[in-house]
Write an enzyme that holds these catalytic residues in place. Structure first.
Site, PDB file in Angstrom:
ATOM      1  N   ASN A 154     -10.673  -0.206   0.453  1.00  0.00           N
ATOM      2  CA  ASN A 154      -9.207  -0.229   0.469  1.00  0.00           C
ATOM      3  C   ASN A 154      -8.729  -0.816  -0.860  1.00  0.00           C
ATOM      4  O   ASN A 154      -8.907  -2.000  -1.116  1.00  0.00           O
ATOM      5  CB  ASN A 154      -8.728  -1.066   1.660  1.00  0.00           C
TER       6      ASN A 154
ATOM      7  N   HIS B 105      -2.986   7.021   2.797  1.00  0.00           N
ATOM      8  CA  HIS B 105      -3.509   5.746   2.300  1.00  0.00           C
ATOM      9  C   HIS B 105      -4.863   5.531   2.975  1.00  0.00           C
ATOM     10  O   HIS B 105      -5.095   6.038   4.078  1.00  0.00           O
ATOM     11  CB  HIS B 105      -2.508   4.635   2.648  1.00  0.00           C
TER      12      HIS B 105
ATOM     13  N   CYS C 111       0.813  -1.234   0.000  1.00  0.00           N
ATOM     14  CA  CYS C 111       0.000   0.000   0.000  1.00  0.00           C
ATOM     15  C   CYS C 111       0.842   1.277   0.000  1.00  0.00           C
ATOM     16  O   CYS C 111       0.291   2.373  -0.141  1.00  0.00           O
ATOM     17  CB  CYS C 111      -0.948  -0.012   1.196  1.00  0.00           C
TER      18      CYS C 111
HETATM   19  C1  LIG Z   1     -10.225  -5.925  10.289  1.00  0.00           C
HETATM   20  C2  LIG Z   1     -10.865  -5.268  11.503  1.00  0.00           C
HETATM   21  C3  LIG Z   1     -12.047  -4.441  11.045  1.00  0.00           C
HETATM   22  C4  LIG Z   1     -11.384  -6.360  12.401  1.00  0.00           C
HETATM   23  O1  LIG Z   1     -11.855  -5.789  13.603  1.00  0.00           O
HETATM   24  P1  LIG Z   1     -11.379  -6.380  15.010  1.00  0.00           P
HETATM   25  O2  LIG Z   1     -12.230  -5.805  16.045  1.00  0.00           O
HETATM   26  O3  LIG Z   1      -9.909  -6.213  15.103  1.00  0.00           O
HETATM   27  O4  LIG Z   1     -11.778  -7.887  14.757  1.00  0.00           O
HETATM   28  P2  LIG Z   1     -11.054  -9.214  15.171  1.00  0.00           P
HETATM   29  O5  LIG Z   1     -10.203  -9.688  14.016  1.00  0.00           O
HETATM   30  O6  LIG Z   1     -10.405  -9.123  16.512  1.00  0.00           O
HETATM   31  O7  LIG Z   1     -12.300 -10.105  15.286  1.00  0.00           O
HETATM   32  C5  LIG Z   1     -13.352  -9.813  16.217  1.00  0.00           C
HETATM   33  C6  LIG Z   1     -14.509 -10.681  15.876  1.00  0.00           C
HETATM   34  O8  LIG Z   1     -15.110 -10.239  14.661  1.00  0.00           O
HETATM   35  C7  LIG Z   1     -15.185 -11.328  13.751  1.00  0.00           C
HETATM   36  N1  LIG Z   1     -15.034 -10.836  12.399  1.00  0.00           N
HETATM   37  C8  LIG Z   1     -13.891 -10.540  11.733  1.00  0.00           C
HETATM   38  N2  LIG Z   1     -14.190 -10.117  10.500  1.00  0.00           N
HETATM   39  C9  LIG Z   1     -15.538 -10.138  10.400  1.00  0.00           C
HETATM   40  C10 LIG Z   1     -16.440  -9.807   9.368  1.00  0.00           C
HETATM   41  N3  LIG Z   1     -16.026  -9.373   8.178  1.00  0.00           N
HETATM   42  N4  LIG Z   1     -17.746  -9.910   9.631  1.00  0.00           N
HETATM   43  C11 LIG Z   1     -18.221 -10.339  10.798  1.00  0.00           C
HETATM   44  N5  LIG Z   1     -17.408 -10.678  11.814  1.00  0.00           N
HETATM   45  C12 LIG Z   1     -16.090 -10.582  11.611  1.00  0.00           C
HETATM   46  C13 LIG Z   1     -14.081 -12.260  14.149  1.00  0.00           C
HETATM   47  O9  LIG Z   1     -14.332 -13.568  13.710  1.00  0.00           O
HETATM   48  C14 LIG Z   1     -14.104 -12.147  15.646  1.00  0.00           C
HETATM   49  O10 LIG Z   1     -15.116 -12.962  16.142  1.00  0.00           O
HETATM   50  P3  LIG Z   1     -14.910 -13.733  17.559  1.00  0.00           P
HETATM   51  O11 LIG Z   1     -14.734 -12.663  18.587  1.00  0.00           O
HETATM   52  O12 LIG Z   1     -16.160 -14.526  17.676  1.00  0.00           O
HETATM   53  O13 LIG Z   1     -13.670 -14.563  17.373  1.00  0.00           O
HETATM   54  C15 LIG Z   1      -9.844  -4.417  12.282  1.00  0.00           C
HETATM   55  O14 LIG Z   1      -8.885  -5.225  12.875  1.00  0.00           O
HETATM   56  C16 LIG Z   1      -9.135  -3.442  11.412  1.00  0.00           C
HETATM   57  O15 LIG Z   1      -9.717  -2.513  10.909  1.00  0.00           O
HETATM   58  N6  LIG Z   1      -7.807  -3.640  11.222  1.00  0.00           N
HETATM   59  C17 LIG Z   1      -7.006  -2.875  10.297  1.00  0.00           C
HETATM   60  C18 LIG Z   1      -7.074  -3.589   8.982  1.00  0.00           C
HETATM   61  C19 LIG Z   1      -6.639  -2.774   7.824  1.00  0.00           C
HETATM   62  O16 LIG Z   1      -6.864  -1.609   7.728  1.00  0.00           O
HETATM   63  N7  LIG Z   1      -6.001  -3.432   6.884  1.00  0.00           N
HETATM   64  C20 LIG Z   1      -5.556  -2.806   5.712  1.00  0.00           C
HETATM   65  C21 LIG Z   1      -4.105  -2.951   5.543  1.00  0.00           C
HETATM   66  S1  LIG Z   1      -3.399  -1.664   4.630  1.00  0.00           S
END
Ligand SMILES: CC(C)(COP(=O)(O)OP(=O)(O)OC[C@H]1O[C@@H](n2cnc3c(N)ncnc32)[C@H](O)[C@@H]1OP(=O)(O)O)[C@@H](O)C(=O)NCCC(=O)NCCS
Length: 334
Positions: free
Chosen positions: A291, A261, A114
């Site tokens: 994204n 970004h 990215c």
């Molecule tokens: C991806 C993101 C939204 C997930 O949110 P989070 O609160 O960290 O979520 P987690 O991965 O800890 O998962 C929490 C729960 O949500 C669930 N979950 C994850 N993705 C999901 C989705 N798309 N829909 C529904 N539930 C989802 C998980 O399974 C987990 O469930 P559990 O508690 O029963 O195990 C968050 O981590 C984020 O924004 N990270 C930055 C990612 C990013 O910007 N990436 C780009 C790279 S440049």
């Protein structure tokens, strides 16, 4: 007098097909409510099956060339970045070069995820400053919709992904005040597995670099530790902003626009709070485009210029961050 490089033109292209969170609900086990509250995204664009990364790049390049009032034969170097290449090898830039009819123009294919545009502009700037090349074409193109894993292991990143392409033409500036003021690059490979795709690869301790079992077990899909990425991203994004300010002796008062970004809205908002930037000085389009990995920055830059959010003479800070980790900034006077 030393040569300084400047932005001569920008262009972008996104596919026509709009994919809402309700469409994503039909693809995987998720909800509009989860996507909106955790990422701020409402829609993104997905390309048709026939479209490759180099295909999407061609109209973006044409728009950037028209904006720069240049024809393709005036380009001395093509730099291309993507995580969704046309083929595994050679680099996607070669396929794009062929499509653009740029015979004998050198191609540099980079993999900076990215932060692709930040590295591209920095590389282009060095070539222009030394006088080796006059016009450099920087392209980022992503067809991420082809890399969505709809299983529960892939849905944390799958909901974020959109397709798009952007291009920037850089050339020498005849005004010492106009152009790239600084480019600062960083990388930190000890966190490379926070967001990565294991296979195909030569580091799996097997004779073949990809087997059916790797596909069955999802090793050919993105895997992301979203929480770590979020924390590191906010930290290094924020650091990059102040690092550039310090190097150039400027502040938000001098800046017309911060173009970050667009990983997700929550992350951009956390950065904005961290660095105390007025909201109107941050360019955000992630609600509508998702994204698009490396394409986010050139698409945002082009939209900011074409929408009149930034104009000639304005100071703009571009900040990129991606898996690797890789991050950095480019401060430019338009
Ligand atoms: C991806 C993101 C939204 C997930 O949110 P989070 O609160 O960290 O979520 P987690 O991965 O800890 O998962 C929490 C729960 O949500 C669930 N979950 C994850 N993705 C999901 C989705 N798309 N829909 C529904 N539930 C989802 C998980 O399974 C987990 O469930 P559990 O508690 O029963 O195990 C968050 O981590 C984020 O924004 N990270 C930055 C990612 C990013 O910007 N990436 C780009 C790279 S440049």
């Amino acid at each position: 007098m030393a040569i300084q490089s400047r932005i001569l033109g920008t262009g972008h292209c996104v596919p026509e097909r709009v994919v809402t969170n309700f469409d994503v609900e039909k693809m995987m086990e998720t909800t509009d409510e989860f996507i909106v509250t955790r990422t701020g995204m409402r829609r993104r664009r997905h390309a048709d099956a026939s479209v490759s990364a180099s295909d999407l790049a061609v109209p973006a390049v044409k728009a950037a060339l028209a904006d720069a009032h240049l024809t393709i034969d005036k380009i001395d170097l093509l730099i291309m970045n993507t995580i969704t290449p046309d083929h595994m090898d050679p680099g996607c830039g070669f396929f794009l070069q062929g499509k653009l009819g740029m015979a004998n123009t050198p191609v540099i294919d980079i993999r900076e995820q990215c932060a692709g545009l930040i590295y591209e502009l920095s590389i282009a700037d060095q070539f222009i400053k030394t006088g080796m090349y006059k016009h450099v074409l920087c392209v980022c193109s992503e067809v991420l919709s082809k890399r969505i894993d709809c299983s529960n292991d892939g849905r944390n990143i799958g909901i974020l992904l959109g397709d798009g392409a952007g291009a920037v033409v850089l050339g020498p500036s005849n005004d010492p005040n106009v152009g790239i003021k600084s480019s600062i690059l960083h990388a930190e490979g000890t966190h490379a597995k926070v967001l990565y795709t294991e296979a195909p690869g030569t580091a799996m301790g097997k004779k073949a670099w990809v087997e059916k079992d790797d596909i069955d077990k999802g090793r050919t899909e993105f895997r992301m530790d979203g929480k770590t990425l979020f924390e590191k991203g906010v930290e290094w994004f924020s650091h990059s902003i102040f690092e550039s300010f310090k190097k150039n002796n400027v502040s938000f008062d001098d800046l017309a626009m911060l173009i970050p970004h667009q990983p997700n809205l929550r992350m951009i908002e956390a950065i904005a709070v961290n660095v105390k930037v007025p909201k109107e000085k941050v360019f955000i389009n992630v609600e509508d485009y998702g994204n698009m990995a490396s394409a986010c920055l050139p698409v945002a830059l082009d939209q900011a210029r074409k929408q009149g959010r930034v104009k000639p003479g304005d100071l703009v800070l571009l900040v990129g961050f991606g898996s690797g980790f890789v991050w950095g900034s480019v401060l430019v006077r338009l």
